[in-house]
Design a protein around this motif. Structure first.
Motif, short mmCIF file in Angstrom:
data_model
loop_
_atom_site.label_atom_id
_atom_site.label_comp_id
_atom_site.label_asym_id
_atom_site.label_seq_id
_atom_site.Cartn_x
_atom_site.Cartn_y
_atom_site.Cartn_z
N ARG A 96 0.84 -1.20 0.00
CA ARG A 96 0.00 0.00 0.00
C ARG A 96 0.87 1.26 0.00
NH1 ARG A 96 -5.38 0.62 2.40
NH2 ARG A 96 -6.44 -1.39 2.43
N ALA A 97 0.40 2.26 -0.75
CA ALA A 97 0.99 3.61 -0.65
C ALA A 97 -0.01 4.45 0.13
CB ALA A 97 1.17 4.20 -2.04
N TYR A 98 0.48 5.26 1.06
CA TYR A 98 -0.41 6.09 1.89
C TYR A 98 -0.07 7.58 1.68
CZ TYR A 98 -0.84 1.73 4.66
OH TYR A 98 -1.04 0.45 5.08
N PRO A 99 -1.08 8.44 1.59
CA PRO A 99 -0.80 9.87 1.38
C PRO A 99 0.11 10.46 2.47
CG PRO A 99 -3.14 9.42 1.09
CD PRO A 99 -2.52 8.14 1.57
N HIS A 100 -0.14 10.09 3.74
CA HIS A 100 0.61 10.73 4.83
C HIS A 100 2.02 10.15 4.99
CE1 HIS A 100 -1.24 7.17 6.46
NE2 HIS A 100 -0.47 7.23 7.53
N ARG A 101 2.23 8.92 4.52
CA ARG A 101 3.58 8.36 4.66
C ARG A 101 4.43 8.62 3.41
NH1 ARG A 101 2.88 2.19 6.79
NH2 ARG A 101 1.32 2.60 8.39
N HIS A 102 3.77 8.60 2.25
CA HIS A 102 4.55 8.60 1.01
C HIS A 102 4.30 9.82 0.12
CE1 HIS A 102 3.96 4.25 2.16
NE2 HIS A 102 5.26 4.39 2.20
N ASN A 103 3.48 10.73 0.60
CA ASN A 103 3.24 11.96 -0.14
C ASN A 103 2.74 11.71 -1.56
OD1 ASN A 103 3.15 14.68 -0.58
ND2 ASN A 103 5.31 14.85 -1.15
N THR A 104 1.86 10.74 -1.70
CA THR A 104 1.22 10.47 -2.99
C THR A 104 -0.21 10.02 -2.71
OG1 THR A 104 1.43 9.26 -5.09
CG2 THR A 104 2.10 8.07 -3.11
N ILE A 105 -0.95 9.61 -3.75
CA ILE A 105 -2.33 9.15 -3.48
C ILE A 105 -2.31 7.78 -2.82
CG2 ILE A 105 -3.45 10.50 -5.29
CD1 ILE A 105 -3.23 8.11 -7.15
N GLY A 106 -3.41 7.42 -2.14
CA GLY A 106 -3.51 6.09 -1.54
C GLY A 106 -3.66 5.05 -2.63
N PHE A 107 -2.87 3.98 -2.57
CA PHE A 107 -2.89 2.98 -3.65
C PHE A 107 -2.65 1.60 -3.07
CE2 PHE A 107 -2.52 2.10 -8.18
CZ PHE A 107 -3.12 3.21 -8.73
N PHE A 108 -3.18 0.58 -3.76
CA PHE A 108 -2.99 -0.82 -3.34
C PHE A 108 -2.45 -1.62 -4.51
CE2 PHE A 108 -4.64 -5.18 -3.32
CZ PHE A 108 -4.13 -5.63 -2.12
N TYR A 109 -1.55 -2.55 -4.24
CA TYR A 109 -0.95 -3.37 -5.31
C TYR A 109 -0.87 -4.83 -4.86
CZ TYR A 109 1.20 1.27 -6.02
OH TYR A 109 1.43 2.61 -6.15
N ALA A 110 -1.28 -5.74 -5.76
CA ALA A 110 -1.03 -7.17 -5.52
C ALA A 110 -0.56 -7.77 -6.84
CB ALA A 110 -2.31 -7.86 -5.06
N LEU A 111 0.63 -8.39 -6.82
CA LEU A 111 1.19 -8.97 -8.04
C LEU A 111 1.02 -10.49 -7.97
CD1 LEU A 111 2.77 -8.46 -10.68
CD2 LEU A 111 4.88 -8.65 -9.36
N LEU A 112 0.33 -11.03 -8.99
CA LEU A 112 0.01 -12.46 -8.95
C LEU A 112 0.62 -13.16 -10.17
CD1 LEU A 112 -3.61 -11.51 -8.16
CD2 LEU A 112 -2.39 -13.13 -6.71
N GLU A 113 1.20 -14.35 -9.94
CA GLU A 113 1.78 -15.10 -11.06
C GLU A 113 0.98 -16.38 -11.27
OE1 GLU A 113 6.26 -15.39 -12.25
OE2 GLU A 113 5.79 -17.10 -10.95
N LYS A 114 0.73 -16.67 -12.55
CA LYS A 114 0.02 -17.92 -12.87
C LYS A 114 1.08 -19.02 -12.93
CE LYS A 114 -3.81 -19.27 -15.82
NZ LYS A 114 -4.61 -18.84 -16.96
#
Ligand SMILES: C[S@@+](CC[C@H](N)C(=O)[O-])C[C@H]1O[C@@H](n2cnc3c(N)ncnc32)[C@H](O)[C@@H]1O
Length: 465
Positions: A445-463
């Motif tokens: 996760r990216a957080y506005p207050h910690r990383h000075n950007t918009i809040g974002f979520f990432y999950a990388l999945l491999e088949k």
């Protein structure tokens, strides 16, 4: 209640501290009322502002800057302002004439939250009344005129502690409660970050057209203060407002507006030249164009979306940027495996449609427009799109699931659900450049207050092969 009232007044006074007295000329009054009116129809609100300011010829730099500040302040505080209007007129402002509602929103914001010169209040009363009369009916203007003095002497009347918290954090209580559950002691910092005035505009350099150094040099020669981002070297921040309409760099597709956290998504996906990539929710193409750039404009990208207006913008952006490997498909992403076939993609990006709750710092009106019931609705759509993404991938291929939402239902919970029913997928752990999510190991996760950007979520999945 007396105590809460005093606390709110203190908050408001603190916000006013050090602010110069506003001086708004008549055309500024008209432009602001029209921008607020149009923001109910045109989304995102920055387009409404741009249209109204153009119509009323707000060309002077300082006037434009001041009115822009006021406009976004009104968007951010709209829920509180509307409560004030309801206290004053005794009915829900949503049933008022839209021009009257817009004018009242402007007056409440200016008189309650900002110090202003007497000439400004006079212009608001006289010119505001004339303007809304011309837009609606003279009776509406007369009514506005009659209640004007009551409006400018309004003081908030919180009826509960929840209402006090809404004033404190400038957000609806359900949203505040969710942030508290998610962030605990960091809640204060979160709201400080999303409510602070943003001075920097974030752009991404299209390296198919120029180097970062060349763009930085051009921007500096235009008198701009710029800094290259530390986490994503093709992201550059420009201090203050930037006039994209007049920018050659923008017109020629050398730069585009993009937040750091968005650019990180394409980097994690790591597409290579010659690959086949599917972008399941692509418009307006911020990430599609980045993926194409990382592929050196070689290979194939299938870009799905259903929104006509956003697709039109994507076409323009890709053309400007000199990208020709994208096939745009105006169809529901759920149908992508049927249209393209199964196991055809080396990479799939699902930058899913979501509540966008992580962008409230950038889209200030969103917090008042969002409804909590929307979260579950979005989660269902996201699950359907995840199923489609899984079918599209070749064995060994990778899927990046990302959202700009803060809510676990749209993020970690979807991935847990996905892994339960897809035992041929594994999570590739992420913890760089942001923080591993405490709610699901391996996601980020990216957080506005910690990383000075918009809040974002990432999950990388491999088949798994
Ligand atoms: C988060 S935005 C995508 C932003 C884009 N990836 C970018 O970087 O510019 C989500 C997009 O999903 C689209 N969308 C919503 N429902 C969809 C569906 N069922 N199939 C495909 N696209 C959909 C919306 O129109 C919106 O453009």
């Amino acid at each position: 209640m007396e105590e809460l009232l005093n606390a709110i007044i203190q908050l408001i006074e603190k916000e006013k501290e050090g602010e110069k007295k506003l001086s708004i000329p008549p055309k500024g009054v008209r432009a602001l009322i029209e921008a607020v009116r149009l923001a109910e129809i045109i989304k995102p609100s920055q387009y409404a502002k741009r249209e109204a300011f153009k119509k009323h010829q707000i060309d002077e730099y300082y006037l434009n800057r001041m009115l822009t500040m006021l406009f976004y302040d009104i968007m951010k505080k709209q829920g509180l302002i509307d409560r004030a209007i309801e206290d004053i007129v005794g009915v829900n402002p949503l049933i008022l004439d839209p021009w009257l509602r817009a004018a009242l929103r402007v007056v409440i914001d200016v008189s309650l939250f900002h110090p202003s010169k007497p000439s400004t209040l006079k212009a608001l009363k006289w010119k505001g009344s004339d303007f809304i009369s011309s837009k609606t009916h003279p009776y509406v203007g007369m009514y506005y005129w009659d209640i004007f003095d009551k409006v400018i002497s309004y003081k908030p009347r919180p009826k509960s502690r929840d209402e006090f918290l809404e004033w404190k954090y400038t957000a609806p209580i359900w949203f505040i409660k969710r942030i508290k559950r998610l962030l605990g002691e960091e809640t204060e910092q979160f709201f400080q970050a999303v409510n602070s005035k943003h001075n920097w505009t974030s752009i991404r350099v299209n390296t198919l057209k120029a180097t970062v150094e060349e763009v930085v040099e051009t921007l500096r020669s235009e008198g701009k203060e710029v800094k290259v981002n530390e986490r994503v070297p093709t992201i550059v921040k420009i201090k203050g407002p930037y006039d994209f309409d007049r920018s050659k760099l923008f017109r020629e597709g050398t730069i585009l507006v993009q937040e750091e956290a968005s650019a990180v998504a394409s980097l994690i996906l790591d597409p290579k030249p010659g690959m086949t990539v599917v972008d399941l929710a692509a418009a307006p193409g911020g990430k599609t164009s980045h993926i194409a750039e990382l592929m050196k404009n070689k290979g194939k990208i299938y870009a799905f979306d259903i929104d006509e207006f956003r697709i039109k913008r994507m076409r323009e952006i890709l053309k400007r940027m000199g990208i020709n490997i994208v096939k745009i498909i105006k169809k529901n992403g759920r149908k992508a495996p049927k249209i393209l076939g199964k196991e055809i993609a080396d990479r799939v990006l699902l930058d899913a449609p979501c509540t966008s709750s992580g962008t409230i710092g950038k889209n200030p009106e969103l917090r008042w427009r969002l409804r909590e019931v929307k979260i579950q609705e979005m989660a269902e759509l996201q699950k359907d799109l995840l199923k489609a993404a899984a079918q599209l991938l070749k064995p060994g291929g990778r899927l990046l699931y990302a959202t700009c939402s803060l809510f676990p239902e749209e993020n970690e919970e979807n991935i847990e659900w996905f892994l339960e029913i897809h035992d041929n997928f594994r999570l590739i752990p992420l913890n760089d450049p942001y923080d591993e999510s405490p709610l699901l190991k391996g996601t980020m996760r990216a957080y506005p207050h910690r990383h000075n950007t918009i809040g974002f979520f990432y999950a990388l999945l491999e088949k798994v092969e």
